[in-house]
Write an enzyme that holds these catalytic residues in place. Structure first.
Site, PDB file in Angstrom:
ATOM      1  N   SER A  52       0.793  -1.803   0.059  1.00  0.00           N
ATOM      2  CA  SER A  52      -0.014   0.293  -0.031  1.00  0.00           C
ATOM      3  C   SER A  52       0.835   1.642   0.492  1.00  0.00           C
ATOM      4  O   SER A  52       2.253   1.040   0.495  1.00  0.00           O
ATOM      5  CB  SER A  52      -1.096  -0.179   1.068  1.00  0.00           C
ATOM      6  OG  SER A  52      -1.941   1.201   1.115  1.00  0.00           O
TER       7      SER A  52
ATOM      8  N   LYS B 280      -4.020   1.682  -2.440  1.00  0.00           N
ATOM      9  CA  LYS B 280      -3.547   2.945  -1.308  1.00  0.00           C
ATOM     10  C   LYS B 280      -4.457   2.863   0.461  1.00  0.00           C
ATOM     11  O   LYS B 280      -5.530   2.449  -0.668  1.00  0.00           O
ATOM     12  CB  LYS B 280      -2.528   4.435  -1.864  1.00  0.00           C
ATOM     13  CG  LYS B 280      -4.401   5.040  -2.417  1.00  0.00           C
ATOM     14  CD  LYS B 280      -3.992   5.485  -3.273  1.00  0.00           C
ATOM     15  CE  LYS B 280      -3.190   7.044  -2.731  1.00  0.00           C
ATOM     16  NZ  LYS B 280      -2.726   8.544  -3.546  1.00  0.00           N
TER      17      LYS B 280
ATOM     18  N   ASN C 259      -4.537   0.190   8.782  1.00  0.00           N
ATOM     19  CA  ASN C 259      -3.001   0.847   9.166  1.00  0.00           C
ATOM     20  C   ASN C 259      -3.163   1.453  10.166  1.00  0.00           C
ATOM     21  O   ASN C 259      -4.200   2.701  10.762  1.00  0.00           O
ATOM     22  CB  ASN C 259      -3.012   1.956   8.024  1.00  0.00           C
ATOM     23  CG  ASN C 259      -1.714   3.052   8.799  1.00  0.00           C
ATOM     24  OD1 ASN C 259      -1.012   2.853   9.231  1.00  0.00           O
ATOM     25  ND2 ASN C 259      -1.498   4.100   7.394  1.00  0.00           N
TER      26      ASN C 259
ATOM     27  N   CYS D 181      -2.404   5.449  12.604  1.00  0.00           N
ATOM     28  CA  CYS D 181      -2.567   6.989  12.444  1.00  0.00           C
ATOM     29  C   CYS D 181      -2.954   7.252  13.543  1.00  0.00           C
ATOM     30  O   CYS D 181      -3.510   6.608  15.174  1.00  0.00           O
ATOM     31  CB  CYS D 181      -3.933   6.424  11.701  1.00  0.00           C
ATOM     32  SG  CYS D 181      -3.718   6.136  10.358  1.00  0.00           S
TER      33      CYS D 181
ATOM     34  N   THR E  28       6.455   2.388   7.948  1.00  0.00           N
ATOM     35  CA  THR E  28       7.566   3.220   7.673  1.00  0.00           C
ATOM     36  C   THR E  28       7.837   3.488   8.304  1.00  0.00           C
ATOM     37  O   THR E  28       7.151   3.672  10.090  1.00  0.00           O
ATOM     38  CB  THR E  28       7.467   4.485   6.604  1.00  0.00           C
ATOM     39  OG1 THR E  28       6.241   5.192   7.418  1.00  0.00           O
ATOM     40  CG2 THR E  28       7.010   3.761   5.197  1.00  0.00           C
TER      41      THR E  28
END
Length: 347
Positions: free
Chosen positions: A61, A85, A167, A170, A234
């Site tokens: 993604s 994404k 994800n 956040c 990351t």
């Protein structure tokens, strides 16, 4: 198919990167150029929960657009899977330019989670994606557990989605902005809420590397209902142009990716794999088959290819092809046999 303006901007920046960080897949292969077809059938398939992939190579993604942008460059049906994404409940414009800059053996990005929003994805992108047999996973994010749940609820009603990747890097705006993925209790909360909404599809959780103990976070996600774990996102970093007196990105900081982070993430995969029973997907600096094998040797079931796709758009397809030749060259008929002989004696 026309390239999205934001993706075109990102690609144009990356094409100007120094040759030193170009993926090693562009160099001559060190493996025998065996003809996979003539050598007989090779089973590269892997199971991640209930989801079966034709091979363990997945486009990550954030580096593969919505998949459609790469359809004219590689055969999307030849890779294991790809993850779109990140999608949010509402559209996000993203961060100011420049969004990318090179670093030694990697890159920084500050795209800012730009996306069209889940409803536009369902009406504009998903109908085209349905013509591909490769499983399409959707990366989703939110700023509260309720937002995660609502994005999944909208996607649950849409055919053509194979599963979800959360994800959890956040910030939780309801709890002072702390990342969901940094605290086991919040991991359990958001994964549990997402699990309730994702009643019919697999649920992967993309872990943050910025944790004290990846094993505790991985276990919390597993116990809350995750079917697989992507390790890892990351690494927050920054780069300063001292002559100009400013960040090399439009934002002060960004996310570091590429081969520079691979040794760190390999360790995280190793630790997470020892803590949980669900499959691990390794993500960080994969450029070659050797990189794939390194992740598989420490417990990963599959890998995601990220930054390499930015710099060499055919990277994910080339790595999948090379993996098949590697298996044939070692007279092994399936990826499971290869994985068994890779496991090092580390404990």
């Amino acid at each position: 198919m026309p390239t999205h303006p934001a993706i075109a901007e990102n690609l144009s920046q990356l094409l100007a990167f120094p040759a030193a960080i170009l993926p090693r897949i562009s160099r001559a292969s060190c493996y025998p150029a065996a003809d996979v077809t003539s050598a007989g059938p090779v089973d590269l398939s892997v199971n991640i929960g209930a989801l079966r992939l034709r091979n363990p190579i997945i486009a990550a993604s954030g580096t593969f657009g919505y998949g459609l942008e790469f359809a004219h460059l590689i055969d999307l049906n030849a890779i294991g899977s790809f993850v779109t994404k990140g999608l949010s409940l509402n559209p996000i414009q993203g961060s100011p330019a420049p969004r990318l800059c090179h670093t030694p053996s990697g890159m920084l990005n500050a795209v800012g989670l730009q996306n069209v929003g889940v409803r536009a994805f369902v009406t504009e992108k998903l109908p085209v994606l349905r013509k591909y047999v490769t499983p399409v996973l959707v990366n989703i994010f939110g700023y509260s557990p309720e937002e995660y749940a609502e994005v999944i609820r909208i996607l649950e009603d849409a055919p053509g989605v194979a599963g979800y990747e959360l994800n959890i890097s956040c910030p939780n705006v309801k709890q002072g902005g702390i990342q969901f993925g940094s605290d086991p209790a919040m991991v359990s909360q958001v994964v549990g809420v997402a699990r309730q909404s994702a009643a019919s599809r697999p649920l992967w959780v993309k872990l943050s590397p910025l944790v004290t103990d990846i094993r505790v976070i991985a276990k919390a996600a597993e116990e809350a209902g995750a079917d697989g774990l992507t390790v890892a996102n990351t690494y927050p970093a920054m780069s300063i142009d001292v002559k100009a007196g400013r960040s090399r990105l439009g934002c002060p900081t960004g996310g570091l990716s590429g081969p520079a982070i691979r040794p760190i993430t390999v360790r995280l995969v190793w630790e997470a794999a020892k803590a949980v029973r669900i499959p691990i997907i390794g993500l960080g600096g994969v450029e070659t088959v050797d990189d794939v094998l390194e992740y598989l040797s420490v417990g990963a079931t599959a890998v995601q290819v990220g930054t390499a796709s930015f710099v060499a758009p055919r990277a994910v397809g080339e790595i999948a092809e090379e993996l098949g030749r590697h298996v044939v060259g070692h007279n092994i008929k399936n990826i499971k046999e290869l994985t068994e002989v890779l496991v090092p004696k580390l404990d």
